[in-house]
Design an enzyme around this catalytic site. Structure first.
Site, PDB file in Angstrom:
ATOM      1  N   ASN A   1       0.155  -0.935   0.230  1.00 32.76           N
ATOM      2  CA  ASN A   1      -0.055  -0.166   0.489  1.00 32.76           C
ATOM      3  C   ASN A   1       1.101   1.552  -0.357  1.00 32.76           C
ATOM      4  OD1 ASN A   1      -3.204  -1.139   0.757  1.00 32.76           O
ATOM      5  ND2 ASN A   1      -2.044  -2.636   1.388  1.00 32.76           N
ATOM      6  N   GLU A   2       1.323   1.644  -1.275  1.00 39.61           N
ATOM      7  CA  GLU A   2       2.485   2.513  -1.520  1.00 39.61           C
ATOM      8  C   GLU A   2       1.429   4.034  -1.703  1.00 39.61           C
ATOM      9  OE1 GLU A   2       5.078   1.892  -1.260  1.00 39.61           O
ATOM     10  OE2 GLU A   2       5.510   0.636  -3.125  1.00 39.61           O
TER      11      GLU A   2
END
Ligand code: F6R
Length: 308
Positions: free
Chosen positions: A207-208
């Site tokens: 989850n950038e």
């Protein structure tokens, strides 16, 4: 190969700033003002004294261990206890698992408990966080391969109880594949214990920056920093996949307990940001501040930049 235009959550690289205004954020995040608020960790009052941190700035319980080995010994013992108590109650244990350098020692300890202490994984179901887009299971850098090399091949978990997102699903089928992954987790009764590492971007899973708090399993473009960190293993940046399928922040936050591990000085700045900074979508690990049963198990080097 994954085509980013098919990503469910479009990715717009944000600026590398940590205190941001909504106008700096990717589209998904800019809609949600609650992401920029700071909230105290709701479980602090109920934790045993050892879990309390003496620092007012820390909004997630942090346990600092003399070494990573001490930390993984404790986490593996907790995991064994969970598996055994569920087994005694006739229940399956659902583990959420991570890959990368961080959990390797934990997996070694689980294997030791299996071989020397009779810990059985016959009643365990696992869901991995993520998989690189474009990598088949037998690719040495695939997470499927990693998990089998580092854990599954050495314990008695049933192959049918092992779940990872697929890196080779056709682009058009990615949304259905992700929805199916979410449904499988629900059908298994949800995740009892989610194991996490943390990337230098602050990601949990992949989850950038820009990942919404309620995001679910989806395709995502990898941050340049994440790709840079993976480059040595792939023999150069050009060989690193540009995208992955990852559980979302919402998927992770639905776990009943979450333990994030971090070792070494390289993780110290981002650990501090996640633990003491604002809850925001730039550092997805900061969302753990809003989980009622999350904890960081870190070594002294990773704790070296924790603010008082
Ligand atoms: C891996 C994962 C990532 C890693 C993180 C840290 O499944 O989801 O979030 O935990 O990139 O990686 P390492 O442990 O290699 O520093």
């Amino acid at each position: 190969m994954f085509n980013p235009t098919h990503a469910i959550v479009p990715y717009f690289p944000p600026p590398r700033i940590l205190s941001c205004t909504p106008s700096h954020l990717p589209i998904d995040a800019a809609h949600s003002s609650e992401m920029h608020t700071v909230s105290a960790h709701s479980s602090l009052a109920f934790l045993p004294q050892a879990h309390h941190n003496a620092f007012a700035m820390q909004k997630i319980p942090v346990e600092v261990f003399p070494s990573s080995q001490d930390a993984v010994a404790k986490l593996a013992a907790e995991t064994a206890e969970l598996i055994r108590s569920n087994e005694a109650a006739g229940k399956q244990t659902v583990l959420g698992l991570a890959t990368g350098g961080t959990p390797i020692a934990y997996y070694k300890e689980l294997i030791r408990l299996h071989k020397e202490d009779g810990l059985s994984f016959a009643n365990v179901t696992s869901f991995n966080l993520d998989e690189y887009a474009g990598l088949p299971q037998d690719h040495v850098e695939s997470y499927w391969y990693f998990m089998h090399q580092n854990l599954f091949n050495h314990i008695d978990i049933k192959p049918e109880n092992i779940n990872l997102p697929s890196g080779t699903v056709a682009d058009a089928d990615i949304p259905a594949h992700c929805a199916e992954y979410e449904q499988k987790i629900k059908d298994a009764g949800g995740i009892d214990l989610q194991i996490l590492g943390i990337g230098r971007t602050g990601h949990i899973g992949f989850n950038e920056p820009g990942s919404p708090k309620d995001s679910l399993t989806r395709a995502i473009e990898l941050d340049p920093i994440t790709r840079e960190d993976a480059a040595p293993a792939f023999g150069g940046l050009d060989n690193v996949p540009t995208a992955a399928i990852t559980m979302g922040c919402g998927t992770i936050l639905a776990a009943r307990r979450i333990v994030l591990m971090a070792w070494g000085e390289g993780k110290a700045p981002i650990v501090n940001e996640a633990v003491t900074g604002p809850v925001n979508d730039i550092v997805s690990a900061s969302y753990l501040q809003e989980h009622a049963n999350s904890v960081f198990y870190i070594d002294q080097a990773a704790a070296s930049k924790l603010e008082a």
